[in-house]
Structure formats: structure tokens, C-alpha cells
Design an enzyme around this catalytic site. Structure first.
Site, PDB file in Angstrom:
ATOM      1  N   TRP A  66      41.810  38.309  40.132  1.00 53.88           N
ATOM      2  CA  TRP A  66      40.475  38.902  40.091  1.00 53.88           C
ATOM      3  C   TRP A  66      40.285  39.803  38.881  1.00 53.88           C
ATOM      4  O   TRP A  66      39.174  40.243  38.618  1.00 53.88           O
ATOM      5  CB  TRP A  66      40.253  39.739  41.370  1.00 53.88           C
ATOM      6  CG  TRP A  66      41.455  40.608  41.653  1.00 53.88           C
ATOM      7  CD1 TRP A  66      42.481  40.313  42.499  1.00 53.88           C
ATOM      8  CD2 TRP A  66      41.792  41.851  41.013  1.00 53.88           C
ATOM      9  NE1 TRP A  66      43.447  41.305  42.435  1.00 53.88           N
ATOM     10  CE2 TRP A  66      43.039  42.262  41.535  1.00 53.88           C
ATOM     11  CE3 TRP A  66      41.166  42.654  40.067  1.00 53.88           C
ATOM     12  CZ2 TRP A  66      43.672  43.437  41.134  1.00 53.88           C
ATOM     13  CZ3 TRP A  66      41.800  43.831  39.665  1.00 53.88           C
ATOM     14  CH2 TRP A  66      43.027  44.204  40.203  1.00 53.88           C
ATOM     15  N   ALA A  71      40.936  34.255  43.240  1.00 51.71           N
ATOM     16  CA  ALA A  71      41.319  35.334  44.162  1.00 51.71           C
ATOM     17  C   ALA A  71      40.222  35.512  45.223  1.00 51.71           C
ATOM     18  O   ALA A  71      39.031  35.359  44.933  1.00 51.71           O
ATOM     19  CB  ALA A  71      41.520  36.621  43.380  1.00 51.71           C
ATOM     20  N   SER A  72      40.649  35.872  46.426  1.00 56.13           N
ATOM     21  CA  SER A  72      39.716  35.902  47.563  1.00 56.13           C
ATOM     22  C   SER A  72      38.647  36.980  47.439  1.00 56.13           C
ATOM     23  O   SER A  72      37.630  36.919  48.126  1.00 56.13           O
ATOM     24  CB  SER A  72      40.498  36.116  48.860  1.00 56.13           C
ATOM     25  OG  SER A  72      41.304  34.992  49.108  1.00 56.13           O
ATOM     26  N   GLY A  94      48.950  35.973  38.022  1.00 54.93           N
ATOM     27  CA  GLY A  94      48.932  36.895  39.157  1.00 54.93           C
ATOM     28  C   GLY A  94      50.254  37.597  39.298  1.00 54.93           C
ATOM     29  O   GLY A  94      50.976  37.792  38.316  1.00 54.93           O
ATOM     30  N   SER A  95      50.586  37.931  40.535  1.00 62.50           N
ATOM     31  CA  SER A  95      51.774  38.745  40.776  1.00 62.50           C
ATOM     32  C   SER A  95      53.037  37.886  40.772  1.00 62.50           C
ATOM     33  O   SER A  95      52.993  36.664  40.949  1.00 62.50           O
ATOM     34  CB  SER A  95      51.637  39.458  42.110  1.00 62.50           C
ATOM     35  OG  SER A  95      51.567  38.490  43.133  1.00 62.50           O
ATOM     36  N   GLU A 125      51.701  33.197  34.394  1.00 59.19           N
ATOM     37  CA  GLU A 125      51.368  34.426  33.668  1.00 59.19           C
ATOM     38  C   GLU A 125      51.406  35.540  34.693  1.00 59.19           C
ATOM     39  O   GLU A 125      50.479  35.706  35.485  1.00 59.19           O
ATOM     40  CB  GLU A 125      49.962  34.329  33.059  1.00 59.19           C
ATOM     41  CG  GLU A 125      49.796  33.220  32.035  1.00 59.19           C
ATOM     42  CD  GLU A 125      50.502  33.524  30.718  1.00 59.19           C
ATOM     43  OE1 GLU A 125      51.049  34.617  30.549  1.00 59.19           O
ATOM     44  OE2 GLU A 125      50.513  32.626  29.864  1.00 59.19           O
ATOM     45  N   CYS A 179      47.230  43.026  32.879  1.00 60.33           N
ATOM     46  CA  CYS A 179      48.655  42.689  32.792  1.00 60.33           C
ATOM     47  C   CYS A 179      49.233  43.201  31.486  1.00 60.33           C
ATOM     48  O   CYS A 179      50.368  43.651  31.439  1.00 60.33           O
ATOM     49  CB  CYS A 179      48.838  41.185  32.907  1.00 60.33           C
ATOM     50  SG  CYS A 179      47.806  40.267  31.761  1.00 60.33           S
ATOM     51  N   GLU A 203      55.582  47.793  38.018  1.00 62.02           N
ATOM     52  CA  GLU A 203      54.308  47.792  37.298  1.00 62.02           C
ATOM     53  C   GLU A 203      53.336  48.731  38.010  1.00 62.02           C
ATOM     54  O   GLU A 203      53.229  48.696  39.234  1.00 62.02           O
ATOM     55  CB  GLU A 203      53.742  46.367  37.319  1.00 62.02           C
ATOM     56  CG  GLU A 203      52.361  46.239  36.706  1.00 62.02           C
ATOM     57  CD  GLU A 203      51.827  44.794  36.738  1.00 62.02           C
ATOM     58  OE1 GLU A 203      52.182  44.034  37.662  1.00 62.02           O
ATOM     59  OE2 GLU A 203      51.059  44.449  35.825  1.00 62.02           O
TER      60      GLU A 203
HETATM   61  P1  NAP Z   1      48.127  38.001  43.348  1.00 62.13           P
HETATM   62  O1  NAP Z   1      48.067  38.690  44.646  1.00 62.13           O
HETATM   63  O2  NAP Z   1      49.348  37.282  42.980  1.00 62.13           O
HETATM   64  O3  NAP Z   1      46.859  37.031  43.311  1.00 62.13           O
HETATM   65  C1  NAP Z   1      46.638  36.141  42.241  1.00 62.13           C
HETATM   66  C2  NAP Z   1      46.183  34.821  42.795  1.00 62.13           C
HETATM   67  O4  NAP Z   1      47.270  34.207  43.502  1.00 62.13           O
HETATM   68  C3  NAP Z   1      45.046  34.920  43.818  1.00 62.13           C
HETATM   69  O5  NAP Z   1      44.210  33.795  43.679  1.00 62.13           O
HETATM   70  C4  NAP Z   1      45.783  34.884  45.146  1.00 62.13           C
HETATM   71  O6  NAP Z   1      44.974  34.455  46.207  1.00 62.13           O
HETATM   72  C5  NAP Z   1      46.873  33.896  44.839  1.00 62.13           C
HETATM   73  N1  NAP Z   1      48.079  34.017  45.643  1.00 62.13           N
HETATM   74  C6  NAP Z   1      48.633  35.137  46.158  1.00 62.13           C
HETATM   75  N2  NAP Z   1      49.769  34.837  46.807  1.00 62.13           N
HETATM   76  C7  NAP Z   1      49.953  33.504  46.695  1.00 62.13           C
HETATM   77  C8  NAP Z   1      50.942  32.593  47.154  1.00 62.13           C
HETATM   78  N3  NAP Z   1      51.994  32.991  47.847  1.00 62.13           N
HETATM   79  N4  NAP Z   1      50.793  31.276  46.862  1.00 62.13           N
HETATM   80  C9  NAP Z   1      49.745  30.839  46.146  1.00 62.13           C
HETATM   81  N5  NAP Z   1      48.769  31.657  45.705  1.00 62.13           N
HETATM   82  C10 NAP Z   1      48.870  32.981  45.953  1.00 62.13           C
HETATM   83  O7  NAP Z   1      47.859  38.958  42.140  1.00 62.13           O
HETATM   84  P2  NAP Z   1      47.023  40.299  42.124  1.00 62.13           P
HETATM   85  O8  NAP Z   1      47.867  41.365  42.669  1.00 62.13           O
HETATM   86  O9  NAP Z   1      45.685  40.069  42.701  1.00 62.13           O
HETATM   87  O10 NAP Z   1      46.834  40.432  40.544  1.00 62.13           O
HETATM   88  C11 NAP Z   1      47.502  41.359  39.817  1.00 62.13           C
HETATM   89  C12 NAP Z   1      48.775  40.819  39.180  1.00 62.13           C
HETATM   90  O11 NAP Z   1      48.428  39.790  38.265  1.00 62.13           O
HETATM   91  C13 NAP Z   1      49.459  41.870  38.354  1.00 62.13           C
HETATM   92  O12 NAP Z   1      50.840  41.806  38.528  1.00 62.13           O
HETATM   93  C14 NAP Z   1      49.087  41.514  36.940  1.00 62.13           C
HETATM   94  O13 NAP Z   1      49.960  41.998  35.966  1.00 62.13           O
HETATM   95  C15 NAP Z   1      49.069  40.035  37.014  1.00 62.13           C
HETATM   96  N6  NAP Z   1      48.300  39.446  35.911  1.00 62.13           N
HETATM   97  C16 NAP Z   1      48.970  38.780  34.944  1.00 62.13           C
HETATM   98  C17 NAP Z   1      48.276  38.245  33.856  1.00 62.13           C
HETATM   99  C18 NAP Z   1      48.994  37.526  32.762  1.00 62.13           C
HETATM  100  O14 NAP Z   1      48.319  36.824  32.004  1.00 62.13           O
HETATM  101  N7  NAP Z   1      50.292  37.620  32.624  1.00 62.13           N
HETATM  102  C19 NAP Z   1      46.902  38.406  33.784  1.00 62.13           C
HETATM  103  C20 NAP Z   1      46.252  39.090  34.792  1.00 62.13           C
HETATM  104  C21 NAP Z   1      46.970  39.597  35.861  1.00 62.13           C
HETATM  105  P3  NAP Z   1      44.349  35.514  47.272  1.00 62.13           P
HETATM  106  O15 NAP Z   1      43.449  36.403  46.508  1.00 62.13           O
HETATM  107  O16 NAP Z   1      43.646  34.657  48.237  1.00 62.13           O
HETATM  108  O17 NAP Z   1      45.533  36.253  47.855  1.00 62.13           O
END
Ligand code: NAP
Length: 458
Positions: free
Chosen positions: A134, A160-161, A210-211, A232, A266, A363
Site C-alpha cells: 500500500w 494490499a487489502s 512487501g514484507s 522487493e 522501503c 526496520e
Molecule cells: P506486507 O504485509 O508484506 O503486504 C504486502 C502485500 O503482500 C500485500 O498485498 C499483502 O496482502 C500481501 N501479503 C501479505 N502476506 C502475504 C502472504 N503470506 N502471502 C502472499 N501475500 C501476502 O507488507 P506491508 O507491511 O504492508 O508493507 C511494508 C513492507 O514492504 C516494508 O517492509 C517495506 O520495506 C516493504 N516495501 C519494499 C519495497 C521494495 O521495493 N523493496 C517497496 C515498498 C515496500 P494483504 O494486504 O491482504 O495482507
């Protein structure tokens, strides 16, 4: 997690959405497959025309979309509009360069392999599933979609939801621009249903931003299916300031590098590693300027820092800072959640970080900066490389030899000298270590989801 727009400025749910049924998901996968068969027969010129039209649609909708981003995830409005325009620029970049990036290459001496002609060409692979976060709800998606569609692939987005309206906008963007129906669609599904989509034989590869836990989970499924994956993930980027630096400028840039997007980037600089010779000056300027940031309504044009996107994200930051303070860290500014509606966290600067504190290794996904004092470049490097992350890094120095030494030795996907990390369509983007695998953007990004086909002719 419910699929819903919950305004982080108020904490109120604005709109909830029903998840797509399994039949609807199947229909969208089938549409993506048919669109792939059509798209792979089109020319670069045709796809570029549609891609430029998608960029125009984004630009025409910039005000409305900026507002939508701000309401769904709290990004200050000026930056939200800028994200829309940057996304349009990214699409145009691939409209202009995809053909050149994917041009066939001929072996200079085909006789070396017993051929009259030999070389490589890039072919599309089919449907790519994109699981997206998101924090940049348009840019993250479109920097994947632009190159994917220009290569002749099709895309399915699991967004993201908490940004469903962004997902719904993106669902129709490319068909409105002229791409075949099904070339790019959103799937409104929870994370628990991603596995079934990825295991579908029609889906050929996946990318997740994402994470780290989400990335590990997706990669293990992709691995068991032998499907290509790009990840990423998180980062805890170092921002090193050495004695020869322009300290005043470094301190100003540091404020933006840590606090832009409410600290939820990120590639934000998260750990500030400062040489003892300039430590007092840097920390004074940095903390004064962080304290002066205007925190408030993200729809207000003058706001610098809005709320954290989710309540759990805000709670996580509170926990990390409380842990550091309990173990002896010093708060130079901030260090609390303001007493107001919404999920705010006051921009914070902490010193006296020690290895047993969570913030030393984790982080911080919000406006919380940690500052370390070091006596040498070796000590700076050891702290910079001392986490499991390796996304990007920044070094401030005017000493050419020192610049080269850091550039060579930092374990990171990028090194920015005398500036802050940013993503550009023209430059590859991605991490090492637990920050991810693969690259987005530039030529490397479009080639990730292509079949590099070797062609040999007797
Ligand atoms: P997140 O919880 O991992 O969510 C990211 C996406 O993954 C969402 O669409 C989420 O869906 C989905 N997701 C979560 N758990 C999953 C699973 N077990 N299997 C499949 N899909 C899954 O990440 P966040 O906490 O919202 O975002 C922040 C993180 O993203 C931070 O660590 C940040 O550094 C990282 N990030 C990295 C980059 C990069 O380019 N390296 C860029 C931006 C952000 P739901 O929303 O439905 O849970």
C-alpha cells in the site's frame, strides 16, 4: 484483513469491498491467458501507443487519484499527486525504450559455436502475478505493469487489502487505454488466497513488494512450482555522514530521506551513521529540522507528515521506540503518539542505540530515525552492513578515495553519494540479502519476466 478503505487520518472505515469469488478469480485468470495470446502477437509500436494512452489517463486523473491515495493510506496530498505523475512518466519510459531493451542480439562470431548465425532474443512468458503493498499504491504497481505489458506479458494484481480503491482504478486502466481486455486485472482477494492463484498452471511467474515474511512465503510456493520470482522486500538503509561532507545539506536531505511518505518507504534512510568530527553539528541540525516538520491532515497542502497507514503499523513503531528507550536510548525529538484521532506518530530522532535494542536490527516503518556516532569509516561500514537488509545506502563525503571505498564495500543494491536514495525508471532497483532478489526498472526490470531464448542456425 478486511478489504476496505479505512482513512488513517480519522481511523474511520469509509468503504468495504467483497472479495472476488473463486469463479470470478478463475474468469480473470482465463481473461489474462486469452489476452496474452493476443498481446504476444502485437508490435512494440502498438503496445507503446496503448501505454502512452495509459500515461495520459493517469495524468488526466492526477488530482482525483492523488486524493484517493491520501484518503486510503495517508500520504500527504502533494506527494500523492507527484506519485501519479511519476507513474505516468514510468509508463512512458517503457513505451519509449522497451523495444531497445528487448532487441535481439547476434553472436559476433557464430562459427565459434558451429553456426552460420546465433544469438538471443527475448520472448514474453505469460501471466505474471504481482502482489503489491500500500505504501506507493500506484507507483509500485505501475513500475511492474509498464515493463510487463510492453514485453507482451499480462498481469494480475493482488493489491494490499487497505488500498482497494487504488486496485479498482488500476483494474480498468489498461483496457481503457486500448490493451486487450484481460491484459491487466486486479484480484480482490485476501493474502490467504494468493497461493491458489500462484499454483494455477496458467500463471507463470510472480513478483512481490512487501514484507520479508510475505516474500519468504511467496518464494517458497514459487520455488515448489518452479516459477520465477522477483522480491522487493524491506530495508533499513544506512545514511553515512563523513567529516568532509556538507553537513548542513546532509542534515536537510536526511530529514526528507527519513520522513517522506510518513516514513513508510522501503528505501528511506533509517539509520544515520555519523563521524564523531561532525556528529554534534549533524544531530543538532537534523533533530531541529525533524522537530519543525508539520504533522497533520494529509489533505492539507502544507502538511509534511501525515498518519501511519494502519493502526498496527503505528503500534509497532510505538513498541520499537519504547523498547529502545527502556534499554537506554535518548530521545532528541518526538518519541510519542500525539493525542489525536488517527494513527499518528510524532517524527522521532533517537541516539544511544545499542545492539540489544530492536531498532538496531529491525526496520522502522515510520518516521523514526536512529543516529549512531562512529570514529572511523571501518566502524561506519560495520554498522551499515550489520543488518540482514541490503536495499540501498547513502554516503556523504567529498573525498574521492573514501567515496570509492564505500561504494565498493557497502552490501546494498544501490549506493547514492551526497544525495538520498530514490527510484528512477532509468536505473535498476532492488536489494541484496533479505531485501530481495531480482531487479525492477531500467533494462534489467523488463528482462526479469522474459524468456531469454537462444537461437542457433546451422
Ligand atoms: P506486507 O504485509 O508484506 O503486504 C504486502 C502485500 O503482500 C500485500 O498485498 C499483502 O496482502 C500481501 N501479503 C501479505 N502476506 C502475504 C502472504 N503470506 N502471502 C502472499 N501475500 C501476502 O507488507 P506491508 O507491511 O504492508 O508493507 C511494508 C513492507 O514492504 C516494508 O517492509 C517495506 O520495506 C516493504 N516495501 C519494499 C519495497 C521494495 O521495493 N523493496 C517497496 C515498498 C515496500 P494483504 O494486504 O491482504 O495482507
Amino acid at each position: 484483513m478486511a478489504i476496505a478503505t479505512i482513512n488513517p487520518f480519522t481511523g474511520q472505515t469509509e468503504q468495504e469491498f467483497e472479495a472476488h469469488s473463486e469463479a470470478e478469480v478463475d474468469r480473470r485468470i482465463a481473461a489474462a491467458q486469452s489476452a496474452f495470446e493476443a498481446l504476444r502477437q502485437t508490435t512494440f509500436a502498438q503496445r507503446a501507443e496503448w501505454m502512452r494512452r495509459a500515461a495520459e489517463l493517469l495524468e488526466a486523473d492526477a488530482d482525483e487519484l492523488g486524493r484517493l491515495i491520501t484518503i486510503e493510506m495517508g500520504r500527504p496530498i502533494k506527494a500523492a499527486r507527484a506519485e501519479v505523475l511519476k507513474s505516468a512518466k514510468g509508463l512512458r519510459f517503457y513505451a519509449d525504450h522497451a523495444e531497445e531493451f528487448l532487441a535481439p542480439e547476434a553472436l559476433a562470431d557464430p562459427s565459434a559455436v558451429g553456426a552460420s548465425r546465433a544469438g538471443t532474443r527475448y520472448a514474453p512468458i505469460g501471466i505474471v502475478l504481482a502482489v503489491m503493498p500500500w505504501n506507493y499504491p500506484l507507483w509500485q504497481v505501475l513500475r511492474f505493469a509498464g515493463p510487463a505489458l510492453m514485453a507482451g506479458n499480462t498481469g494480475l494484481l493482488k493489491h494490499a487489502s487497505n488500498v482497494p480503491q487504488a486496485a479498482i482504478y488500476l483494474d480498468t486502466l489498461f483496457s481503457r487505454a486500448g490493451f486487450p481486455e484481460g491484459a491487466f486485472h486486479s484480484l480482490l482477494i485476501p493474502a490467504s488466497r494468493v497461493e491458489a492463484v500462484l499454483r494455477d498452471p496458467r500463471v507463470k511467474a510472480t513478483t512481490l513488494t512487501g514484507s520479508e515474511p510475505a516474500g519468504r512465503s511467496l518464494a517458497s510456493i514459487a520455488g515448489s512450482e518452479v516459477k520465477h520470482v522477483v522480491l522487493e522486500l524491506g530495508g533499513s538503509d544506512p545514511f553515512v555522514v563523513m567529516p568532509s561532507a556538507d553537513v548542513d545539506r546532509a542534515a536537510s536531505v536526511a530529514v526528507t530521506a527519513r520522513n517522506q511518505n510518513n516514513g513508510q518507504s522501503c528505501i528511506a534512510a533509517k539509520r544515520f551513521i555519523v563521524h564523531a568530527d561532525v556528529y554534534d553539528e549533524f544531530t543538532r541540525l537534523f533533530s531541529e529540522r525533524v522537530a519543525a516538520l508539520q504533522v497533520g491532515d494529509p489533505l492539507d497542502e502544507s502538511t509534511d507528515v501525515g498518519p501511519i497507514a494502519t493502526e498496527s503499523g503505528r503500534d509497532e513503531l510505538e513498541g520499537q521506540v519504547a523498547d529502545a528507550v527502556a534499554k537506554g536510548a535518548t530521545v532528541l525529538t518526538g518519541g510519542f503518539s500525539p493525542d489525536r484521532d488517527g494513527w499518528f506518530y510524532q517524527p522521532t530522532v533517537l541516539t544511544g542505540i545499542t545492539p540489544e535494542m530492536r531498532l538496531h536490527l529491525e526496520e522502522a516503518f515510520g518516521p523514526v530515525a536512529t543516529v549512531y556516532r562512529v570514529d572511523s569509516r571501518e566502524e561506519a561500514l560495520a554498522i551499515a552492513n550489520g543488518t540482514t537488509f541490503g536495499l540501498s545506502s547513502a554516503v556523504w563525503t567529498t573525498d574521492a578515495e573514501e567515496e570509492e571505498w564505500f561504494t565498493e564495500n557497502l552490501d546494498a543494491g544501490a549506493v547514492f553519494i551526497n544525495g538520498m536514495t530514490a527510484s528512477y525508471p532509468e536505473l535498476p532497483f532492488g536489494g541484496v540479502k533479505d531485501s530481495g532478489v531480482g531487479r525492477e526498472l531500467a533494462a534489467a526490470g523488463i528482462r526479469e519476466f522474459c524468456n531469454l531464448k537462444t537461437v542457433w542456425r546451422a
